[in-house]
Design an enzyme around this catalytic site. Structure first.
Site, short mmCIF file in Angstrom:
data_model
loop_
_atom_site.label_atom_id
_atom_site.label_comp_id
_atom_site.label_asym_id
_atom_site.label_seq_id
_atom_site.Cartn_x
_atom_site.Cartn_y
_atom_site.Cartn_z
N ARG A 2 0.85 -1.19 0.00
CA ARG A 2 0.00 0.00 0.00
C ARG A 2 0.89 1.24 0.00
O ARG A 2 2.10 1.15 0.16
CB ARG A 2 -1.04 0.01 1.13
CG ARG A 2 -0.66 -0.53 2.47
CD ARG A 2 0.24 0.31 3.32
NE ARG A 2 -0.06 1.73 3.33
CZ ARG A 2 0.86 2.66 3.46
NH1 ARG A 2 2.15 2.34 3.61
NH2 ARG A 2 0.54 3.93 3.47
N ARG A 61 -7.79 -0.99 -6.64
CA ARG A 61 -8.01 0.20 -5.80
C ARG A 61 -8.16 1.41 -6.73
O ARG A 61 -7.34 1.60 -7.64
CB ARG A 61 -6.82 0.44 -4.84
CG ARG A 61 -6.63 -0.68 -3.83
CD ARG A 61 -5.67 -0.28 -2.72
NE ARG A 61 -6.31 0.58 -1.74
CZ ARG A 61 -5.65 1.21 -0.75
NH1 ARG A 61 -4.33 1.08 -0.65
NH2 ARG A 61 -6.29 1.95 0.11
N GLN A 95 -2.34 2.84 9.76
CA GLN A 95 -1.05 2.93 9.05
C GLN A 95 -0.06 3.80 9.83
O GLN A 95 1.16 3.61 9.73
CB GLN A 95 -1.26 3.52 7.64
CG GLN A 95 -1.94 2.59 6.66
CD GLN A 95 -3.45 2.79 6.64
OE1 GLN A 95 -4.04 3.23 7.63
NE2 GLN A 95 -4.08 2.46 5.53
N ASP A 136 -2.42 10.58 -2.60
CA ASP A 136 -2.75 9.47 -3.50
C ASP A 136 -3.14 9.93 -4.89
O ASP A 136 -3.00 9.20 -5.86
CB ASP A 136 -3.88 8.64 -2.89
CG ASP A 136 -3.35 7.84 -1.73
OD1 ASP A 136 -3.27 8.39 -0.61
OD2 ASP A 136 -2.95 6.68 -1.95
N ASN A 151 -5.93 12.09 0.00
CA ASN A 151 -5.00 11.32 0.83
C ASN A 151 -5.84 10.60 1.88
O ASN A 151 -7.06 10.74 1.93
CB ASN A 151 -3.95 12.24 1.47
CG ASN A 151 -2.82 11.45 2.13
OD1 ASN A 151 -2.26 10.53 1.52
ND2 ASN A 151 -2.50 11.74 3.37
N LYS A 152 -5.19 9.84 2.71
CA LYS A 152 -5.87 9.01 3.71
C LYS A 152 -6.96 9.76 4.46
O LYS A 152 -6.77 10.93 4.82
CB LYS A 152 -4.81 8.47 4.68
CG LYS A 152 -5.30 7.59 5.79
CD LYS A 152 -6.12 6.41 5.33
CE LYS A 152 -5.44 5.55 4.28
NZ LYS A 152 -6.38 4.67 3.54
O1 MRU Z 1 -4.74 3.08 2.08
P1 MRU Z 1 -3.28 3.36 1.98
O2 MRU Z 1 -2.52 2.89 3.17
O3 MRU Z 1 -2.68 2.87 0.69
O4 MRU Z 1 -3.19 4.95 1.96
C1 MRU Z 1 -1.92 5.53 1.77
C2 MRU Z 1 -1.91 7.00 1.94
O5 MRU Z 1 -2.93 7.63 2.10
C3 MRU Z 1 -0.56 7.65 1.82
O6 MRU Z 1 -0.54 8.83 2.56
C4 MRU Z 1 -0.32 7.99 0.34
O7 MRU Z 1 -0.44 6.86 -0.45
C5 MRU Z 1 1.03 8.59 0.13
S1 MRU Z 1 2.33 7.42 0.22
C6 MRU Z 1 3.70 8.28 -0.23
#
Ligand code: MRU
Length: 375
Positions: free
Chosen positions: A75, A118, A225, A266, A276-277
Site C-alpha cells: 500500500r 483500488r 497505518q 494518493d 489522501n488518507k
Molecule cells: O490506504 P493506503 O494505506 O494505501 O493509503 C496511503 C496513503 O494515504 C498515503 O498517505 C499515500 O499513499 C502517500 S504514500 C507516499
C-alpha cells in the site's frame, strides 16, 4: 543472495537472486517490493502484519497479485505503482501469444484487472499505463522479447521513484529547523514508496544528518497505518516519535508542539486539491485554525492532470468491518450497526501551504505552479 520466503501459498520456496545489472543494489532500497531478476516473481513485505511480524510473500499468480493491492499487503500510492509494474512483468512471462496484438490485448486486460484493485491512488493506473505504452513502442520486436521490455520499464519506474523521493526529501528538509515538531498522518515513508519516502523523507533525512526533529504520528484510523507503519519506520530509524490518537491532533497543535504538518498523497488534481488518507482534510483544517503550515509531498507520478478538481477523484469505500471489528478481540460496535468507511478524503488546495515535489516547492495558485509536473 538466497531468500527464504515464509509464504503459506508457496511453502519452503527458495529464490535465487542473481546480480543482474537490471536489478542493481539501489533497487533493494524499497524493503517492501522487489522482483527477481528474470521476472519470475514479485517479493513483498506484507504490510498488514507489521509491526508484529516481518513476513515476505512470493507472488506470481494474477489473483494473488491483485489481492496484494486490494488487501493492502502492498500500500501507499508510489509502492502500489511500482508493484503493479512488476506484477505485469511477471504476468507477461506467462502470456502464450504468437502475435503482438494477442500479447498486447491480454496484457491490457491484466492491467485493467490490476487497476480495479483500488481506485484512488493514480500511481496504479499510471504505472500500468506506462508499461502498456512501452510495449506499444516496441511492437516491432518478437513477442518473446516483450517481457524484457516490461521488466525494464518496471525497473525504470522504481528507479525514478527512488530519485523523486530523494529530491522531495531534500526540498522538505528546507522547511524544517532543529527542534521542530512535525505531525504526520497515515504512512508516506519507505514502505509506501522507495527509500526515504515522501512525507516522511525529510524527517528521515534530518535524522541521518543529525538534525533533531520530533515526529507526532496520527494513529490513522481505521487501518492504523500511522501506528503500525509510520511509528515503526520512524522509531526504528531513531527519530524522536510520539504516537497520538487522530483526535489528539487538535490538542497537540493547541499546545504549540507542532511546527508543520507533513503528509503524502494518493492523487492530486490540477487545481491542487489532494486526495489522501481519510482524516487528512481534518488535519489541514486544524492546521489552518492554529496557523500551522500544512505541506503535501507529491511526486509527479501522483499528480493527475486529467482531474480538474478534487470532485473528480473517486474515493475508495472499504469494508465497514474495518471500523467495527478489525484489530479487536471482540466487536467494538453493536452488531448490525451501519458503518461508513471511505479510505480517503480530499483536502482543498486552499488549505495547503505548499506542495513539495521533486521539481521544487510549489505554492498557490496550484493550477499554474503544478504545470511544471506535466507540461
Ligand atoms: O490506504 P493506503 O494505506 O494505501 O493509503 C496511503 C496513503 O494515504 C498515503 O498517505 C499515500 O499513499 C502517500 S504514500 C507516499
Amino acid at each position: 543472495m538466497m531468500l527464504r520466503v515464509a509464504n503459506p501459498r508457496a511453502k519452503g520456496v527458495i529464490i535465487k537472486m542473481e546480480t543482474n545489472p537490471l536489478t542493481s543494489y539501489e533497487l533493494g532500497a524499497n524493503p517492501g517490493v522487489r522482483m527477481t531478476d528474470g521476472g519470475e516473481v514479485v517479493i513483498i513485505l506484507d504490510q498488514t502484519q507489521l509491526p508484529n511480524r516481518e513476513v515476505r510473500y512470493i507472488l506470481s499468480e494474477p489473483g494473488e497479485l491483485f489481492e496484494a493491492i486490494a488487501e493492502l499487503q502492498v500500500r501507499g500510492a508510489p509502492a502500489i505503482g511500482i508493484f503493479a509494474a512488476y506484477a505485469l512483468a511477471v504476468i507477461s512471462a506467462h502470456i502464450r501469444a504468437f502475435t503482438f496484438d494477442d500479447f498486447y490485448n491480454e496484457l491490457a486486460e491484466r492491467a485493467e484487472y490490476l487497476n480495479s484493485a483500488r481506485p484512488t491512488a493514480v500511481n496504479l493506473a499510471r504505472a500500468t499505463g506506462r508499461v502498456l505504452a512501452a510495449v506499444r513502442e516496441n511492437s516491432d520486436l518478437p513477442v518473446p522479447e516483450l517481457p524484457l521490455v516490461i521488466r525494464r520499464e518496471a525497473y525504470a519506474i522504481h528507479r525514478e521513484d527512488i530519485a523523486m523521493c530523494r529530491a522531495i526529501s531534500e526540498y522538505g528538509l528546507t522547511l524544517v529547523k532543529a527542534g521542530d515538531g512535525i505531525l504526520t498522518h497515515c504512512n508516506a515513508g519507505p514502505l509506501a514508496t522507495s527509500r526515504y519516502g515522501t512525507g516522511l523523507g525529510a524527517i528521515l533525512l534530518a535524522q541521518e544528518r543529525g538534525i533533531p526533529l520530533h515526529a507526532y504520528v496520527d494513529e490513522t484510523r481505521p487501518l492504523l497505518q500511522g501506528a503500525r507503519l509510520t511509528a515503526y519506520e520512524l522509531h526504528n530509524a531513531g527519530v524522536d516519535t510520539t504516537l497520538i490518537c487522530d483526535s489528539a491532533a487538535s490538542l497537540v497543535m493547541r499546545k504549540g508542539k507542532i511546527n508543520a504538518v507533513f503528509v503524502g498523497c494518493d492523487r492530486v488534481a490540477r487545481n491542487g486539491d489532494v486526495a489522501n488518507k481519510i482524516g487528512t482534510s481534518g488535519a489541514a483544517i486544524l492546521a489552518k485554525h492554529y496557523g500551522i503550515p500544512f505541506y503535501v509531498f507529491c511526486p509527479s507520478s501522483t499528480l493527475d492532470p486529467e482531474c480538474a478538481t478534487g470532485a473528480d477523484i473517486v474515493i475508495e469505500r472499504r469494508d465497514p468491518d474495518e471500523i467495527r471489528t478489525k484489530f479487536f478481540a471482540e466487536p467494538i460496535a453493536p452488531l448490525g450497526v451501519r458503518a461508513y468507511n471511505p479510505a480517503f478524503d480530499v483536502t482543498d488546495g486552499e488549505l495547503i501551504t505548499a506542495i513539495v515535489t521533486e521539481k521544487g516547492i510549489l505554492r498557490a495558485p496550484y493550477s499554474e505552479s503544478l504545470r511544471v509536473l506535466y507540461e
